[in-house]
Design an enzyme around this catalytic site. Structure first.
Site, PDB file in Angstrom:
ATOM      1  N   CYS A 126     -22.003  36.254 -27.559  1.00 60.04           N
ATOM      2  CA  CYS A 126     -22.927  35.141 -27.801  1.00 60.04           C
ATOM      3  C   CYS A 126     -22.358  33.838 -27.241  1.00 60.04           C
ATOM      4  O   CYS A 126     -23.090  33.005 -26.706  1.00 60.04           O
ATOM      5  CB  CYS A 126     -23.189  34.971 -29.297  1.00 60.04           C
ATOM      6  SG  CYS A 126     -23.995  36.403 -30.040  1.00 60.04           S
ATOM      7  N   CYS A 137     -32.365  43.200 -25.183  1.00 54.95           N
ATOM      8  CA  CYS A 137     -30.972  43.243 -25.648  1.00 54.95           C
ATOM      9  C   CYS A 137     -30.767  42.419 -26.904  1.00 54.95           C
ATOM     10  O   CYS A 137     -29.662  42.361 -27.449  1.00 54.95           O
ATOM     11  CB  CYS A 137     -30.021  42.765 -24.558  1.00 54.95           C
ATOM     12  SG  CYS A 137     -29.973  43.901 -23.179  1.00 54.95           S
ATOM     13  N   CYS A 173     -29.142  36.217 -32.734  1.00 54.84           N
ATOM     14  CA  CYS A 173     -28.523  36.297 -34.046  1.00 54.84           C
ATOM     15  C   CYS A 173     -27.916  34.959 -34.454  1.00 54.84           C
ATOM     16  O   CYS A 173     -27.960  33.977 -33.705  1.00 54.84           O
ATOM     17  CB  CYS A 173     -27.457  37.375 -34.044  1.00 54.84           C
ATOM     18  SG  CYS A 173     -26.110  37.035 -32.911  1.00 54.84           S
ATOM     19  N   ASP A 192     -31.096  39.049 -27.307  1.00 54.01           N
ATOM     20  CA  ASP A 192     -30.612  37.668 -27.138  1.00 54.01           C
ATOM     21  C   ASP A 192     -31.292  37.001 -25.951  1.00 54.01           C
ATOM     22  O   ASP A 192     -31.190  37.512 -24.825  1.00 54.01           O
ATOM     23  CB  ASP A 192     -29.122  37.634 -26.727  1.00 54.01           C
ATOM     24  CG  ASP A 192     -28.174  38.046 -27.818  1.00 54.01           C
ATOM     25  OD1 ASP A 192     -28.180  37.391 -28.858  1.00 54.01           O
ATOM     26  OD2 ASP A 192     -27.423  39.013 -27.579  1.00 54.01           O
TER      27      ASP A 192
END
Ligand SMILES: Cc1ncc(COP(=O)(O)O)c(C=O)c1O
Ligand SMILES: Cc1ncc(COP(=O)(O)O)c(C=O)c1O
Lengths: 126, 393, 393, 126
Positions: D104, D33, D60, D35
């Site tokens: 995130c 995915c 990211c 992350d």
């Protein structure tokens, strides 16, 4: 849209006006469609030769330029020759017309034909 | 002398606007969707432009969508609203005097089974809001009425129509392309749900426009692809033109009052002199509720395109409602909608002033117009020069 | 140092192109549809531009239609061809690696009942023409295969596909947006019926593109309104951008060979050094049949967007195929289509060179890339810095 | 897309690394995915106070910045206080995240919670 030749003839059309004692007059088109073309012919009855031609036109630049060209073309021609003039000849002299303006050259062809018909009617005693 | 009186067709880009755009062609050229600094700098300019445009229209930035121009905006608004509707039968209301970008789109929708009511206008070119109210049906999805007309400048009662639409829970779109330069617009006060603009009509660049879409209004997309414009309009974001449009709109809002005073004075002077000095001349549309830059007149017994072309020979640029100018068979549907007879519709000329038009230019135009009319009447089989009178046979 | 390696996203407008456009903003600003001299002068520029573009593509001027960009062109080509077809059932063929402007349009058409076959590519990213032949059905209306891919630069066998389409009497569209700068295209030799371009991908302005439509091919309109573009695409003709696009295409065709040599040399040098000097680095796509300006690589155990953003801190602009860059959940469908595993698709970076890219810039990029990879691997839970090895758990 | 604060923290993240003898470790997300966030906590068992926090993140810029902010936030806090940290707090410290990046900050909240859970498991004898 218009080429320079058309613009030039529109700016300086020949044969504008009426012939008071015309031998044949042809009128085609109508105002609600935006075009009326009226052609006056002076014809030498002996020789069957068109000696003068004039026009009055209500219409667009192409109509006025076509009128000028067509009246110019018929001068000095016999009736038979004049009847052979096609709208394509007018378009050629104008070095082309936009597609939606071709009908103006057709009107010019028809106006000439109408004027000759008018003359012939008169001559044949009606 | 060169006189440009075709500002409703398009305007010159303002020098200030060009200067605002210039850095975004060769320097800040990044794609606003890119994450890097080249992209972020471009995105920043786009964000600022969007915010500026929004504030001028009384909208939220998130309600401003950039398009390639008002034609696309109009297509998107109408097709998008109609196709997004879940109604089994679909009906929309527009006016009889809309721009082809609305008209032709309506005809397309009719082919798809949509019913369209075209509201007539009075002889001054104005839609009666009560006619719209009366046309509303169970299945009416959308009302689209232009803010002001492009041919004869009639300003429509948009706020009233917006109110009716809001009361009835019907979407209201307005094509404000011709109005924006002179008419202040607030989408909230006027109950506008969608609004179309094209930058090149107010001294911005060609090829960029907006569709304002009130938040909550759902439209089907017209152009599919990438995620630009909140995923509603795909295609690489056009930084320079967007910046230019925002600058143009800013200038137009800033100088609106002064320009309106200037143009409407010239307009009235023009109309008065021509009506007085040119026989068989007629104003198309009313004098009230008329855009300050619009003069549309018919000149009896001569055809519009030949007037246009003769003025052109003298350096004057105008447009005409004659069929002959458009390549269609019928003269302008807008001039006909005023109740003007076909012959005179063929004889109509639009003089659309600009904010830089001068009195000197107008005087030159009037003198040239008089010569032009005389020249063409001299060629017209419908006019008797000696008597100075004409008649349609 | 500022290094722009995102030329596949957009390019800087060429100075020559800007100069070519400039007179058409504030001076020759007339509407090309207007009959007067202001309009005719603009129309002349448009006519010349159209002729120039046509001759470069081996097309007739009357087959070139101006749009707001390739996104619109792609939408028009696909929707227009499908909707114009009288087939009761409609099928089209495209590839699994098309740009969103094709993909999203296909998904929309699927909603309308069209069946779409997405042809897979091999691990080098190339479509096998025989797969297309095999996918053709009775009701196949259209084949659309891009000339070259925007993410990993794979050049497709367009001429072969065009031949198959022609033999079977099926329309063939190609999205040539990324290819045109380096690949000469002749629509006749390649049997192309429709072709999309966007000027800003070859140093022209944003917001203008073309759809080439072979004469005889009938498409439904996408944007209704005025009579521009032979009545097929309404909206005021965009003189400055059209002139700019023609100039950009002219320059690109003129300098193509030289630019290709320059870029492919740098590309090969770049790929070789990175593969050698950066452990766990992988080239996405093949080395043959690859655009001269495209480098697309994955870097194990670190995520693409963070590579992009770290390079950005050092002035280097690239793009990434990571989901994180696009705001979607899935990483690039194109990189996945190569058979690259998801983890590595998330780690992909596209370096797209330009004709002005220098060896110095590439060297700086490689050095910075190495630092970047080290920095991010130092943060990665998947990488053991001491051992210099990583693993996906 | 990112504001300057996010970019700044991404450029200079705090607490990068591992704690070899961590009292709690939490890992959330997965590579496919895009992350993975791993948080290490050092905790004073007497006082129930987090004395150190580090992270390792595959992800990211927003994921890395969120990791930095979250680990910074928990330092000096009691476990109870740390468990009250919400992703919104992380977003606030970052002065905002783009909508598609909010997840995130959620990962950061979850990684902290996982690390504390890991600690609590160890403490409760298991
Ligand atoms: C009222 C109105 N709507 C829409 C348009 C279309 O604008 P564009 O050609 O810039 O798309 C115009 C101008 O042509 C207009 O006058
Ligand atoms: C292959 C391809 N097709 C289409 C497009 C769309 O072009 P535009 O955004 O200019 O409409 C792009 C670029 O974004 C592209 O790379």
């Amino acid at each position: 849209m218009y080429n320079d030749k058309v613009l030039d003839i529109f700016a300086n059309p020949k044969n504008v006006g009426e012939i008071k004692d015309a031998d044949g007059v042809g009128t085609v088109g109508n105002a609600s469609c935006g075009d009326i073309m009226q052609v006056y012919l002076k014809i030498d009855r002996e020789k069957g030769i068109i000696t003068d031609a004039k026009f009055k036109t209500f219409g667009c630049a192409a109509a006025i330029a076509s009128s000028s060209v067509a009246t110019e073309m018929v001068k000095g021609k016999t009736i038979e020759e004049a009847l052979k003039i096609r709208n394509a000849d007018v378009v050629e002299t104008l070095e082309g017309l936009p597609p939606q303006k071709i009908h103006c050259s057709v009107l010019a062809e028809e106006a000439i034909a109408e004027a000759i018909k008018d003359y012939q009617k008169k001559v044949s005693g009606k | 002398m060169k006189v440009y009186l075709d500002n409703s067709a398009t305007t010159a880009v303002d020098k200030e606007v060009l200067d605002a755009m210039l850095p975004y062609f060769c320097e800040i050229y990044g794609n606003p969707s890119s994450l890097h600094a080249f992209g972020r700098n471009a995105q920043k300019a786009v964000d600022e432009a969007r915010a500026k445009i929004a504030s001028i229209l009384g909208a939220k930035a998130s309600e401003i969508y950039f398009t390639s121009g008002a034609t696309e905006s109009n297509n998107w608004a109408l097709k998008g609203a109609i196709r997004a509707s879940k109604n089994a039968k679909k009906h929309m209301i527009t006016s009889a005097i809309e721009h082809p970008a609305i008209m032709d789109t309506c005809h397309e929708l009719e082919k798809e089974g949509v019913e369209v009511t075209y509201i007539k206008v009075n002889h001054e070119g104005i839609v009666n809001p009560e006619d719209i109210r009366a046309a509303i049906r169970e299945d009416t999805v959308l009302i689209s009425i232009m803010t002001a007309n492009n041919e004869m400048g009639a300003i429509q009662p948009i706020a009233e129509i917006g109110k009716i639409a809001r009361d009835e829970g019907i979407l209201f779109h307005t094509d404000a392309v011709q109005a924006i330069e002179s008419q202040p617009i607030n989408v909230d006060n006027m109950n506008i749900d969608m609004l179309s603009l094209s930058a090149h009509k107010f001294h911005g660049p060609k090829g960029i426009g907006i569709l304002y879409i009130r938040s909550g209004v759902r439209l089907d997309k017209l152009i599919h692809g990438g995620h630009q414009e909140r995923r509603q309009r795909a295609g690489t974001t056009n930084t320079p033109l967007i910046v230019g449009m925002a600058k143009a709109l800013e200038i137009c809002a800033r100088d609106r009052d002064r320009n309106n005073r200037h143009m409407s004075e010239l307009r009235d002077y023009f109309i008065d002199r021509v009506l007085n000095e040119v026989p068989y001349s007629y104003l198309n549309g009313g004098r009230e509720k008329r855009l300050p830059n619009n003069v549309n007149m018919s000149f009896g017994f001569i055809e519009g395109e030949s007037i246009l072309m003769t003025l052109d020979l003298k350096g004057i640029a105008v447009s005409s409602g004659s069929a002959c100018s458009s390549g269609s068979l019928e003269p302008s549907h807008v001039i006909l909608a005023l109740g003007v007879r076909e012959e005179l519709a063929h004889s109509s000329i639009r003089f659309s002033l600009g904010r830089d038009t001068t009195k000197e230019e107008i005087d030159y135009t009037i003198e040239t117009l008089k010569e032009t009319v005389d020249r063409l009447r001299g060629m017209s089989p419908l006019f008797n020069v000696e008597k100075g009178t004409g008649s349609y046979v």
